[in-house]
Design an enzyme around this catalytic site. Structure first.
Site, mmCIF file in Angstrom:
data_model
loop_
_atom_site.group_PDB
_atom_site.id
_atom_site.type_symbol
_atom_site.label_atom_id
_atom_site.label_comp_id
_atom_site.label_asym_id
_atom_site.label_seq_id
_atom_site.Cartn_x
_atom_site.Cartn_y
_atom_site.Cartn_z
ATOM 1 N N THR A 54 4.322 4.265 -3.734
ATOM 2 C CA THR A 54 5.308 3.443 -4.462
ATOM 3 C C THR A 54 4.683 2.101 -4.845
ATOM 4 O O THR A 54 4.854 1.613 -5.964
ATOM 5 C CB THR A 54 6.577 3.220 -3.612
ATOM 6 O OG1 THR A 54 6.889 4.427 -2.904
ATOM 7 C CG2 THR A 54 7.752 2.827 -4.475
ATOM 8 N N THR A 72 0.855 -1.194 0.000
ATOM 9 C CA THR A 72 0.000 0.000 0.000
ATOM 10 C C THR A 72 0.893 1.247 0.000
ATOM 11 O O THR A 72 1.973 1.232 0.579
ATOM 12 C CB THR A 72 -0.905 -0.028 1.238
ATOM 13 O OG1 THR A 72 -1.786 -1.141 1.123
ATOM 14 C CG2 THR A 72 -1.747 1.243 1.365
ATOM 15 N N ASP A 81 6.303 -4.221 -1.322
ATOM 16 C CA ASP A 81 5.629 -3.125 -0.616
ATOM 17 C C ASP A 81 6.595 -1.952 -0.461
ATOM 18 O O ASP A 81 7.820 -2.134 -0.538
ATOM 19 C CB ASP A 81 5.172 -3.631 0.766
ATOM 20 C CG ASP A 81 4.093 -2.759 1.398
ATOM 21 O OD1 ASP A 81 3.812 -1.663 0.875
ATOM 22 O OD2 ASP A 81 3.538 -3.178 2.433
ATOM 23 N N GLY A 82 6.062 -0.791 -0.188
ATOM 24 C CA GLY A 82 6.874 0.377 0.104
ATOM 25 C C GLY A 82 7.281 0.398 1.565
ATOM 26 O O GLY A 82 6.996 -0.534 2.335
ATOM 27 N N GLU A 93 -0.356 -5.185 6.144
ATOM 28 C CA GLU A 93 0.957 -5.290 5.480
ATOM 29 C C GLU A 93 1.863 -6.270 6.219
ATOM 30 O O GLU A 93 2.574 -7.067 5.598
ATOM 31 C CB GLU A 93 1.618 -3.910 5.421
ATOM 32 C CG GLU A 93 0.944 -2.972 4.437
ATOM 33 C CD GLU A 93 1.450 -1.549 4.502
ATOM 34 O OE1 GLU A 93 1.280 -0.824 3.517
ATOM 35 O OE2 GLU A 93 2.013 -1.152 5.536
ATOM 36 N N GLY A 105 2.898 4.529 7.269
ATOM 37 C CA GLY A 105 2.585 5.919 6.941
ATOM 38 C C GLY A 105 1.228 6.039 6.264
ATOM 39 O O GLY A 105 0.533 7.044 6.409
ATOM 40 N N GLY A 106 0.850 4.993 5.540
ATOM 41 C CA GLY A 106 -0.456 4.991 4.868
ATOM 42 C C GLY A 106 -1.542 4.328 5.697
ATOM 43 O O GLY A 106 -2.671 4.161 5.229
HETATM 44 C C1 5RP Z 1 1.483 2.186 4.095
HETATM 45 C C2 5RP Z 1 2.963 2.037 4.079
HETATM 46 C C3 5RP Z 1 3.673 2.560 2.873
HETATM 47 O O1 5RP Z 1 4.327 1.504 2.264
HETATM 48 C C4 5RP Z 1 4.635 3.611 3.317
HETATM 49 O O2 5RP Z 1 3.921 4.623 4.013
HETATM 50 C C5 5RP Z 1 5.374 4.220 2.125
HETATM 51 O O3 5RP Z 1 4.461 4.923 1.345
HETATM 52 P P1 5RP Z 1 4.921 5.697 0.029
HETATM 53 O O4 5RP Z 1 5.345 4.659 -0.951
HETATM 54 O O5 5RP Z 1 3.675 6.439 -0.392
HETATM 55 O O6 5RP Z 1 6.029 6.633 0.408
HETATM 56 O O7 5RP Z 1 3.578 1.516 4.967
HETATM 57 O O8 5RP Z 1 0.954 1.772 5.326
#
Ligand code: 5RP
Length: 262
Positions: free
Chosen positions: A36, A33, A89-90, A111, A104-105
């Site tokens: 990225t 999520t 995943d990011g 995840e 962060g999301g």
């Molecule tokens: C979501 C996450 C994302 O992978 C993390 O916040 C990175 O997000 P981005 O790719 O938008 O920088 O952990 O819960």
């Protein structure tokens, strides 16, 4: 997003595009999520539609599930998949041991469950996510709404004896209301500045009543694909001990997803 991509979006894109090479026919793939991971889903969708790639995706959020279906990926639940070949995943931060801060999301719980149920976890990130010590990015923890203020006080009190620089925490908001996760919980963001012992902190936080899970991913990530704004990518594999460098040409035709929201 519209028009020319920013260097940071190009970095995310090339990391995602390179990581899409990990996905092979017949795999069950955890789909992360965030912005990225959204690039990854779009790249994989393109390969499904135009390259005949066949795989099943297990999304880590309703956002990712919606996007995956939109781009043509077959979506199944974790219950159906049971075990995954890979999760991509990011991350919000990664250190030299490939320990991570995620969430962060707000999707850290799904995840972490999905990544832990995978043979391999690959993180995709722009170079700005690399840190010497985790903790500059606020550490998200998912808490049960019932008595969250008490949980917050307990967490802050416990941080006094932990190897961290800061102890402030804040309830994540969505406008005037608390942000609510896909599992119906709240998120507390811990402003720790520097985490001296991430493994210990993760174990201690998860012992507290009211805490569901924290955003520290310790010994879960196997490899990181790091993207740069000029098209370079670096793949670090912690198990193999290898570092590979590559460069992907960014074609304007790659910017074919500009009208899709994250
Ligand atoms: C979501 C996450 C994302 O992978 C993390 O916040 C990175 O997000 P981005 O790719 O938008 O920088 O952990 O819960």
């Amino acid at each position: 997003m519209s028009g020319e991509l920013s260097p940071i979006d190009k970095a995310k894109f090339v990391a995602a595009k390179r990581a899409a090479d990990y996905v092979e026919d017949g795999m069950r793939v955890g789909l992360g999520t965030g912005s990225t991971a959204a690039w990854l889903v779009r790249c994989l969708g393109e390969q499904v539609r135009e390259g005949g790639l066949r795989f099943k995706g297990v999304p880590t959020s309703t956002r990712t599930a919606d996007l995956a279906r939109e781009v043509g990926i077959e979506v199944i639940s974790l219950a159906e998949a049971r075990w995954l070949d890979i999760t991509i995943d990011g991350a919000d931060e990664f250190d030299g041991d490939l320990n991570l801060i995620k969430g962060g999301g707000g999707a850290l719980l799904q995840e972490k469950i999905v990544a832990t149920a995978s043979d391999q976890m690959v993180v995709i990130a722009d170079i700005g996510k690399e840190v010497e010590h985790l903790g500059a990015f606020p550490l998200p923890i998912e808490v049960i709404p019932f008595g969250w203020q008490t949980t917050q006080a307990l967490v802050e009190e416990t941080l006094v004896s932990m190897d961290v620089l800061g102890r402030q925490s804040s309830l994540r908001m969505n406008g005037e209301r608390p942000f609510v996760t896909d599992e119906g919980n709240y998120i507390l963001d811990l402003h720790l500045q520097r985490i001296g012992n991430p493994r210990q902190l993760s174990l201690v936080i998860n012992q507290m009543p009211g805490v569901v899970e924290n955003g520290l991913f310790i010994d879960i990530c196997d490899a990181v694909v790091i993207g740069y704004g000029d098209g370079r990518v670096e793949v670090r594999d912690i198990n193999e001990g290898t570092v590979e460098q590559d460069r992907l040409d960014f074609l304007e035709s790659d910017n074919l997803f500009t009208d899709l929201a994250d």
